[in-house]
Design a protein around this motif. Structure first.
Motif, PDB file in Angstrom:
ATOM      1  N   PHE A 116       0.811  -1.217   0.000  1.00 39.81           N
ATOM      2  CA  PHE A 116       0.000   0.000   0.000  1.00 39.81           C
ATOM      3  C   PHE A 116       0.846   1.270   0.000  1.00 39.81           C
ATOM      4  O   PHE A 116       0.360   2.356  -0.308  1.00 39.81           O
ATOM      5  CB  PHE A 116      -0.959   0.004   1.191  1.00 39.81           C
ATOM      6  CG  PHE A 116      -2.042  -1.035   1.091  1.00 39.81           C
ATOM      7  CD1 PHE A 116      -2.688  -1.275  -0.109  1.00 39.81           C
ATOM      8  CD2 PHE A 116      -2.412  -1.772   2.195  1.00 39.81           C
ATOM      9  CE1 PHE A 116      -3.692  -2.235  -0.214  1.00 39.81           C
ATOM     10  CE2 PHE A 116      -3.413  -2.739   2.109  1.00 39.81           C
ATOM     11  CZ  PHE A 116      -4.055  -2.961   0.904  1.00 39.81           C
ATOM     12  N   ASN A 117       2.130   1.167   0.344  1.00 43.44           N
ATOM     13  CA  ASN A 117       3.010   2.340   0.321  1.00 43.44           C
ATOM     14  C   ASN A 117       3.473   2.674  -1.095  1.00 43.44           C
ATOM     15  O   ASN A 117       3.613   3.848  -1.454  1.00 43.44           O
ATOM     16  CB  ASN A 117       4.239   2.093   1.204  1.00 43.44           C
ATOM     17  CG  ASN A 117       3.873   1.936   2.666  1.00 43.44           C
ATOM     18  OD1 ASN A 117       3.121   2.737   3.206  1.00 43.44           O
ATOM     19  ND2 ASN A 117       4.386   0.895   3.298  1.00 43.44           N
ATOM     20  N   THR A 118       3.690   1.638  -1.914  1.00 43.85           N
ATOM     21  CA  THR A 118       4.213   1.862  -3.262  1.00 43.85           C
ATOM     22  C   THR A 118       3.210   1.532  -4.363  1.00 43.85           C
ATOM     23  O   THR A 118       3.377   1.964  -5.504  1.00 43.85           O
ATOM     24  CB  THR A 118       5.463   1.001  -3.493  1.00 43.85           C
ATOM     25  OG1 THR A 118       5.085  -0.390  -3.487  1.00 43.85           O
ATOM     26  CG2 THR A 118       6.502   1.244  -2.411  1.00 43.85           C
ATOM     27  N   GLY A 119       2.179   0.767  -4.035  1.00 44.97           N
ATOM     28  CA  GLY A 119       1.217   0.337  -5.043  1.00 44.97           C
ATOM     29  C   GLY A 119       1.705  -0.832  -5.886  1.00 44.97           C
ATOM     30  O   GLY A 119       0.997  -1.288  -6.788  1.00 44.97           O
ATOM     31  N   LYS A 120       2.885  -1.343  -5.608  1.00 43.79           N
ATOM     32  CA  LYS A 120       3.455  -2.435  -6.394  1.00 43.79           C
ATOM     33  C   LYS A 120       2.994  -3.797  -5.872  1.00 43.79           C
ATOM     34  O   LYS A 120       2.579  -3.937  -4.730  1.00 43.79           O
ATOM     35  CB  LYS A 120       4.980  -2.369  -6.354  1.00 43.79           C
ATOM     36  CG  LYS A 120       5.575  -1.049  -6.829  1.00 43.79           C
ATOM     37  CD  LYS A 120       5.284  -0.796  -8.295  1.00 43.79           C
ATOM     38  CE  LYS A 120       5.981   0.477  -8.770  1.00 43.79           C
ATOM     39  NZ  LYS A 120       5.705   0.757 -10.201  1.00 43.79           N
ATOM     40  N   GLY A 121       3.111  -4.796  -6.746  1.00 43.33           N
ATOM     41  CA  GLY A 121       2.857  -6.171  -6.325  1.00 43.33           C
ATOM     42  C   GLY A 121       1.413  -6.585  -6.293  1.00 43.33           C
ATOM     43  O   GLY A 121       1.080  -7.610  -5.693  1.00 43.33           O
ATOM     44  N   THR A 122       0.501  -5.820  -6.943  1.00 44.03           N
ATOM     45  CA  THR A 122      -0.895  -6.229  -7.019  1.00 44.03           C
ATOM     46  C   THR A 122      -1.047  -7.245  -8.153  1.00 44.03           C
ATOM     47  O   THR A 122      -0.571  -7.017  -9.267  1.00 44.03           O
ATOM     48  CB  THR A 122      -1.815  -5.031  -7.272  1.00 44.03           C
ATOM     49  OG1 THR A 122      -1.401  -4.354  -8.466  1.00 44.03           O
ATOM     50  CG2 THR A 122      -1.753  -4.048  -6.103  1.00 44.03           C
ATOM     51  N   ALA A 123      -1.716  -8.360  -7.874  1.00 42.60           N
ATOM     52  CA  ALA A 123      -1.783  -9.411  -8.883  1.00 42.60           C
ATOM     53  C   ALA A 123      -2.828 -10.459  -8.529  1.00 42.60           C
ATOM     54  O   ALA A 123      -3.307 -10.530  -7.395  1.00 42.60           O
ATOM     55  CB  ALA A 123      -0.419 -10.097  -9.014  1.00 42.60           C
ATOM     56  N   VAL A 124      -3.171 -11.242  -9.540  1.00 43.20           N
ATOM     57  CA  VAL A 124      -3.893 -12.500  -9.354  1.00 43.20           C
ATOM     58  C   VAL A 124      -2.950 -13.600  -9.824  1.00 43.20           C
ATOM     59  O   VAL A 124      -2.372 -13.511 -10.913  1.00 43.20           O
ATOM     60  CB  VAL A 124      -5.198 -12.541 -10.160  1.00 43.20           C
ATOM     61  CG1 VAL A 124      -5.857 -13.912 -10.038  1.00 43.20           C
ATOM     62  CG2 VAL A 124      -6.155 -11.461  -9.678  1.00 43.20           C
ATOM     63  N   VAL A 125      -2.772 -14.624  -8.994  1.00 40.78           N
ATOM     64  CA  VAL A 125      -1.823 -15.696  -9.297  1.00 40.78           C
ATOM     65  C   VAL A 125      -2.565 -17.029  -9.384  1.00 40.78           C
ATOM     66  O   VAL A 125      -3.406 -17.332  -8.529  1.00 40.78           O
ATOM     67  CB  VAL A 125      -0.718 -15.789  -8.226  1.00 40.78           C
ATOM     68  CG1 VAL A 125       0.278 -16.889  -8.569  1.00 40.78           C
ATOM     69  CG2 VAL A 125       0.003 -14.455  -8.077  1.00 40.78           C
TER      70      VAL A 125
END
Length: 366
Positions: free
Chosen positions: A122-131
Motif C-alpha cells: 500500500f506504500n508503493t502500489g506495487k505487487g498487485t496481482a492475481v496468481v
C-alpha cells in the motif's frame, strides 16, 4: 448382505453418511525469519496467515509476509500442508525478483487450480496481482496477472477468473485460457452513502457470479452474469458485508461486521430474498469470514478472537451450536486475530490467526 458390508452400512447410517476428516494437528506453527525469503535478511517479516482453501487433501494458506508495522518484507507465499500432519511447505508466489505478488489474501479453488489475490504494497502500489497455482505435487505458481488495482475476492468459472476492486465498486474478468483481461471493468451496485466502497468477496452460486460491495453504512449483494458481468439483480445485505458462502441447501450466507448479523439469501428465479438469520451477541465482534458445510455455517470474529458453528436448518432460522475462543491477547497486546475458517468436516475446522501467526484446529462435540 455380508457382515463387512452391513457394518459399513450401519456406520454410515449412524454418522448420517457424512465425511469425517482425520483429526487435525491442534496448532500448526508457520515459517519465520529466513524461511520467509525476506528481501532484506536483516528485516524479515512475519507469516501473517490470511485466506485458506483446501484441494486434494491439503490446506493452502496465503501468507502476507509483512512485519508488525504492516510493511511487506518478502514475496507473497502460500503455505501447504495436510491438516492431520501439519508439516508446512511453501509455494513462492513472488515471481522474478520476488515482488510480482505482495501481500496475498484471498485463496479460492477453481477446477484443478487455486487462485490467489495479492493486494500489494500500500506504500508503493506495487505487487498487485492475481496468481494461478497448480497444487499438484509440491505445488507451483503457474501464471500471474499484474492488476491495475488492489484485488479483493476471487471466483472462477470454466472460462473466467473474476476479481473485485478493493477501492471501488467494480469487478474484472480474466480469460481463463489466456489469463488476460476479458473486457473492461464491470461496475456494480454499491451503497449510495458512505465515504468509500469496496468489493469484499465474490462467489459462483448456481452458475451466476455474486459480488459483495459494502462500506460502514450499507452493503449490496450483486447477482451478475458469470460470463459478461451484466447485472441480474441486487439485494441489500448490511454494512461491512465481509464474506459469503453457499450453504448446503443452496442459499447464500453473508456475515456483516458492522451490525453483527448473519443473513441468508434465498434464490428463486430472478428474486433474491434476504432474511436476518442470526444476530451475534455482544461477546462477538468484527466478523471476518463465513464458510458452509452441510447444514452448518462457520464464522470467525477477529475482534473477540472467536469462531462459531451455527445450524441454519432450524425452524428459528439459525441456531448457535457452539462458540469457541482461538486464544487471548498477551501482555504486549498481541492478539490471535482470526481471519479465515475452513471446515474439514461438521465437527472440526482450521482457523488462520493473522496476529499470532498460527493456524489452529477447532473441534466440536458430536
Amino acid at each position: 448382505m455380508k457382515r463387512s458390508a452391513l457394518v459399513l452400512f450401519l456406520l454410515g447410517a449412524c454418522s448420517g453418511g457424512r465425511y469425517k476428516a482425520p483429526p487435525a494437528v491442534p496448532s500448526i506453527p508457520l515459517p519465520s525469519g529466513a524461511q520467509l525469503k525476506p528481501w532484506d535478511p536483516e528485516h524479515p517479516g512475519l507469516a501473517r496467515p490470511m485466506g485458506i482453501a483446501q484441494a486434494n487433501g491439503k490446506a493452502y494458506v496465503a501468507l502476507g509476509n509483512y512485519d508488525a508495522g504492516y510493511t511487506p518484507r518478502g514475496p507473497g507465499l502460500l503455505a501447504a500442508f495436510v491438516p492431520s500432519d501439519g508439516h508446512v511447505s511453501l509455494i513462492d508466489l513472488g515471481g522474478a525478483g520476488g515482488k510480482e505478488c505482495i501481500s496475498p489474501g484471498w485463496v479460492r479453488v477453481g477446477g484443478d487450480r487455486l487462485y490467489v489475490t495479492c493486494s500489494g504494497d500500500f506504500n508503493t502500489g506495487k505487487g498487485t496481482a492475481v496468481v494461478e497455482v497448480d497444487p499438484s505435487g509440491q505445488g507451483t505458481a503457474t501464471r500471474r496477472f499484474a492488476t491495475s488495482t488492489s484485488p479483493a475476492g476471487v471466483a472462477a468459472t470454466s472460462t473466467r477468473i473474476w476479481f473485485g476492486d478493493a477501492f471501488a465498486g467494480a469487478v474484472y474478468a480474466l480469460d481463463r485460457g489466456t489469463f488476460t483481461p476479458a473486457g473492461g471493468a464491470a461496475q456494480i451496485a454499491c451503497p449510495s452513502e458512505g465515504t468509500y466502497q469496496t468489493v469484499n468477496d465474490l462467489a459462483i452460486v448456481g452458475g451466476d457470479l455474486y459480488a459483495l460491495c459494502s462500506n460502514s453504512v450499507g452493503g449490496v449483494l450483486n447477482r451478475l452474469d458469470a460470463t459478461t458481468g451484466a447485472s441480474k439483480g441486487t439485494a441489500d445485505v448490511g454494512p461491512i458485508a465481509a464474506a459469503m458462502a453457499e450453504t448446503g441447501d443452496g442459499r447464500i450466507a453473508i456475515v456483516s461486521g458492522a451490525d453483527n448479523k448473519l443473513r441468508l439469501v434465498s434464490i428463486s428465479g430472478n428474486q433474491l430474498t434476504v432474511a436476518t438469520a442470526y444476530t451475534y451477541g455482544g461477546q462477538t465482534s468484527t466478523l471476518q469470514d463465513v464458510r458452509a458445510l452441510d447444514q452448518y455455517v462457520f464464522t470467525v470474529a477477529s475482534g473477540t478472537n472467536t469462531v462459531q458453528k451455527i445450524d441454519v436448518s432450524t425452524k428459528a432460522g439459525a441456531t448457535l451450536v457452539d462458540e469457541q475462543s482461538v486464544g487471548s491477547c498477551d501482555s504486549s497486546g498481541l492478539c490471535p486475530t482470526p481471519w479465515n475458517v475452513l471446515p474439514l468436516d461438521d465437527d472440526q475446522a482450521l482457523v488462520t490467526n493473522q496476529g499470532s501467526n498460527t493456524i489452529v484446529a477447532v473441534k466440536w462435540a458430536h
